[in-house]
Scaffold this active site. Sequence first.
Site, PDB file in Angstrom:
ATOM      1  N   TYR A 116       0.584  -1.359  -0.061  1.00 28.04           N
ATOM      2  CA  TYR A 116       0.088  -0.025  -0.092  1.00 28.04           C
ATOM      3  C   TYR A 116       1.019   1.421  -0.004  1.00 28.04           C
ATOM      4  O   TYR A 116       0.552   2.275  -0.634  1.00 28.04           O
ATOM      5  CB  TYR A 116      -1.012   0.140   1.262  1.00 28.04           C
ATOM      6  CG  TYR A 116      -1.973  -1.179   0.949  1.00 28.04           C
ATOM      7  CD1 TYR A 116      -2.980  -0.974  -0.112  1.00 28.04           C
ATOM      8  CD2 TYR A 116      -2.241  -2.113   1.970  1.00 28.04           C
ATOM      9  CE1 TYR A 116      -3.930  -1.774  -0.334  1.00 28.04           C
ATOM     10  CE2 TYR A 116      -3.328  -2.719   1.907  1.00 28.04           C
ATOM     11  CZ  TYR A 116      -4.293  -2.658   0.751  1.00 28.04           C
ATOM     12  OH  TYR A 116      -5.332  -3.786   0.597  1.00 28.04           O
TER      13      TYR A 116
HETATM   14  C1  LIG Z   1       0.108  -7.894  -2.385  1.00 22.94           C
HETATM   15  C2  LIG Z   1      -0.455  -8.577  -3.381  1.00 22.94           C
HETATM   16  C3  LIG Z   1      -1.911  -8.065  -3.755  1.00 22.94           C
HETATM   17  C4  LIG Z   1       0.441  -8.018  -4.853  1.00 22.94           C
HETATM   18  O1  LIG Z   1      -0.241  -8.458  -6.052  1.00 22.94           O
HETATM   19  P1  LIG Z   1       0.560  -8.542  -7.333  1.00 22.94           P
HETATM   20  O2  LIG Z   1      -0.485  -8.895  -8.450  1.00 22.94           O
HETATM   21  O3  LIG Z   1       1.754  -9.463  -7.453  1.00 22.94           O
HETATM   22  O4  LIG Z   1       0.873  -7.027  -7.612  1.00 22.94           O
HETATM   23  P2  LIG Z   1       1.360  -6.089  -8.869  1.00 22.94           P
HETATM   24  O5  LIG Z   1       1.965  -6.958  -9.907  1.00 22.94           O
HETATM   25  O6  LIG Z   1       0.142  -5.667  -9.287  1.00 22.94           O
HETATM   26  O7  LIG Z   1       2.209  -5.257  -8.358  1.00 22.94           O
HETATM   27  C5  LIG Z   1       2.136  -3.733  -8.528  1.00 22.94           C
HETATM   28  C6  LIG Z   1       3.154  -2.876  -7.988  1.00 22.94           C
HETATM   29  O8  LIG Z   1       3.202  -3.147  -6.368  1.00 22.94           O
HETATM   30  C7  LIG Z   1       4.415  -3.658  -6.126  1.00 22.94           C
HETATM   31  N1  LIG Z   1       4.348  -4.599  -5.074  1.00 22.94           N
HETATM   32  C8  LIG Z   1       3.637  -5.751  -5.119  1.00 22.94           C
HETATM   33  N2  LIG Z   1       3.669  -6.430  -4.037  1.00 22.94           N
HETATM   34  C9  LIG Z   1       4.600  -5.494  -3.025  1.00 22.94           C
HETATM   35  C10 LIG Z   1       4.630  -5.734  -1.682  1.00 22.94           C
HETATM   36  N3  LIG Z   1       4.359  -6.723  -0.923  1.00 22.94           N
HETATM   37  N4  LIG Z   1       5.320  -4.511  -1.143  1.00 22.94           N
HETATM   38  C11 LIG Z   1       5.839  -3.608  -1.902  1.00 22.94           C
HETATM   39  N5  LIG Z   1       5.754  -3.296  -3.407  1.00 22.94           N
HETATM   40  C12 LIG Z   1       4.677  -4.635  -3.750  1.00 22.94           C
HETATM   41  C13 LIG Z   1       4.996  -4.332  -7.551  1.00 22.94           C
HETATM   42  O9  LIG Z   1       6.522  -4.497  -7.410  1.00 22.94           O
HETATM   43  C14 LIG Z   1       4.757  -3.381  -8.606  1.00 22.94           C
HETATM   44  O10 LIG Z   1       5.423  -2.245  -8.493  1.00 22.94           O
HETATM   45  P3  LIG Z   1       5.685  -1.640 -10.164  1.00 22.94           P
HETATM   46  O11 LIG Z   1       4.197  -0.995 -10.516  1.00 22.94           O
HETATM   47  O12 LIG Z   1       6.644  -0.407  -9.710  1.00 22.94           O
HETATM   48  O13 LIG Z   1       6.263  -2.515 -10.987  1.00 22.94           O
HETATM   49  C15 LIG Z   1      -0.170 -10.054  -3.396  1.00 22.94           C
HETATM   50  O14 LIG Z   1       1.283 -10.399  -3.401  1.00 22.94           O
HETATM   51  C16 LIG Z   1      -0.998 -10.770  -2.312  1.00 22.94           C
HETATM   52  O15 LIG Z   1      -2.415 -11.271  -2.850  1.00 22.94           O
HETATM   53  N6  LIG Z   1      -0.510 -10.863  -1.388  1.00 22.94           N
HETATM   54  C17 LIG Z   1      -0.900 -11.688  -0.098  1.00 22.94           C
HETATM   55  C18 LIG Z   1      -2.212 -10.927   0.261  1.00 22.94           C
HETATM   56  C19 LIG Z   1      -1.869  -9.513   0.784  1.00 22.94           C
HETATM   57  O16 LIG Z   1      -0.803  -9.220   1.605  1.00 22.94           O
HETATM   58  N7  LIG Z   1      -2.649  -8.637   0.738  1.00 22.94           N
HETATM   59  C20 LIG Z   1      -2.808  -7.102   0.850  1.00 22.94           C
HETATM   60  C21 LIG Z   1      -3.623  -6.656   1.980  1.00 22.94           C
HETATM   61  S1  LIG Z   1      -4.776  -7.591   2.760  1.00 22.94           S
END
Ligand SMILES: CC(C)(COP(=O)(O)OP(=O)(O)OC[C@H]1O[C@@H](n2cnc3c(N)ncnc32)[C@H](O)[C@@H]1OP(=O)(O)O)[C@@H](O)C(=O)NCCC(=O)NCCS
Length: 175
Positions: A146
């Site tokens: 976030y």
């Molecule tokens: C966090 C989560 C939603 C990211 O999903 P994802 O589809 O892999 O993310 P994206 O490919 O859309 O990433 C978009 C951007 O965010 C960044 N990003 C993704 N996960 C990140 C993290 N944990 N920390 C920091 N940056 C992150 C990516 O590097 C990317 O950056 P860029 O635009 O500069 O290239 C996924 O890893 C997840 O579901 N995790 C487990 C559940 C969770 O933690 N949910 C969050 C809130 S409840």
Amino acid sequence: MLPESEPSSWRVEPLARHHDRAAFSCGNDSLDHYLKEQAGQDMRRRVAAPFVLVSTHPNIILGYYTLSSFGIDLGDLPLDVAKKLPAYPVVPVTLLGRLAVDQRYREQALGEFLLLNALHRAYAQSSQIAAAAVVDAIDDPARRFYQHFDFLPFPDKPNRLFLPMKTIADLFRDS
Ligand SMILES: CC(C)(COP(=O)(O)OP(=O)(O)OC[C@H]1O[C@@H](n2cnc3c(N)ncnc32)[C@H](O)[C@@H]1OP(=O)(O)O)[C@@H](O)C(=O)NCCC(=O)NCCS
């Protein structure tokens, strides 16, 4: 890249019976369990609105999020933000309670797509049911996600972040 993840075919829709919840796995037991066991009930009881991301296979859930009405204490906000709001004890906000992408479809910008969709939905609804910010509930890895999208920490609640609705409005002003 898997055929389910072509950006042109991504769409977000309310959780419904035909979505295959059992197959969803984001690697976080609590978020998986919530979708499988709790989301339907929460939707029926109107305590959370779950939305799922699907693509060419309409039953396969690539990711999901939930939105709810919520309230925060004005005093929990940073002073410079609180100063711009009326001195009501409780500030209405939209809670982005959960957001997750299935492990098989990570790092293809689905998380970003889901987050922007949730922010846009919260912004669009806020003219009908007011909300001054979007707030999330998170753990450490989620916080980094976030913050990557400019969410700000509450001074005394580091695991809760918010994004003012004004910032979200600016994001979608021309869309
Ligand atoms: C966090 C989560 C939603 C990211 O999903 P994802 O589809 O892999 O993310 P994206 O490919 O859309 O990433 C978009 C951007 O965010 C960044 N990003 C993704 N996960 C990140 C993290 N944990 N920390 C920091 N940056 C992150 C990516 O590097 C990317 O950056 P860029 O635009 O500069 O290239 C996924 O890893 C997840 O579901 N995790 C487990 C559940 C969770 O933690 N949910 C969050 C809130 S409840």
